[in-house]
Design a protein around this motif. Sequence first.
Motif: not given
Length: 352
Positions: A40-48, A208-217
């Motif tokens: 798993y990535s530490e970033y929030y997923t952008s996948a559907f 952790n909102s620092d791990f929101l990325q462009l397109g996080s679902f």
Amino acid sequence: MKNWLAILSLFSIALILTFCSSTQQSASTESSGQQPQEEYSEYYTSAFPHKDISSQLKNAQQSVVRIVSTGFYDNYNFSDKAITLADIKTNNPGDIATSQTSAEESTSGTAIILGRNKQNSLLITCEHTVFFPDTMITYYKGPEIPEETYIESISIKKNQTNLVYTSSELQPFEVIATNPRSDLALLNVEFEQIGNLDLYPLTIEAGNSDFLQLGSFLYVLGFPKSYPMVTRGLASSSESWNDRFFVTDATFNPGISGGLILASDTNYETFEWVGMASSSTASREEVLVPHPQNDNYSRIIRPYSDSVFVQQKTRINYGITQAIPINQIKEFLNAQQSLLKRKGFKQLSTLQ
């Protein structure tokens, strides 16, 4: 012909070796009893979402309630362009006003249940959903009129009511802490039928909102226009990204302020609390409206011929929703720990 036979033999040997190696690796994994670990990535997923997550959303919805606040005002209007703030302070406004009316302003929003102390529950929401100023003043304007000197009207708050709506009861709440800059407020409410409400403190951990990325679902749960709803959106980031808010294209309607925002960094095995819906961009427009007290007017039967009034209306820019990041929320909650202890609320499980 011999060359072809030799090449075919070498190809067959390579296939056998590959198969044996793969078989041995599979056998080794099975013999150890270990399952292949999904990374798993530490970033929030952008996948559907690729699986049914309805039960997780339903669990989160049991920690979200609708709130309504109403401010009651006495309004005083002054036609004489000579009334100053000093006159208001030294006189009863009703004695010097040209006209006087009463009005009420209401705001609706969403609150999240964070903790419970016996029958008392701790809620968090946006500060602007529960705030009404004590006094509102409008001044006369003009090229020869000193700025903010002569009062055109003044509204003074008489009372304010704060209510939590549930499926079976209506209860007043107390605002116990606010932070206007971060647009956050803590509420205390006592539910009478807490065992029968199907309402529980939020069990989803703060992320952790620092791990929101462009397109996080994202999923947003709240009460837009008083309806219990879940909507979705994508997180956006830009050079203007800051600690106070992030932007999502989730649809915003009045009432969803304070709504719970969830995201996943485990491919939807679990969710984390990443923020709260706060506000939407909007524009103010001036429109012509009929006389407010003309009850006999019907635009279907006959043309309108009475006086025309100018009224300001707000037009929401849908699809641009500002959200308060969870890191800002955690700072606010940590700053209120001494207050929460005095109120009998223990360390919040979502922050541990």
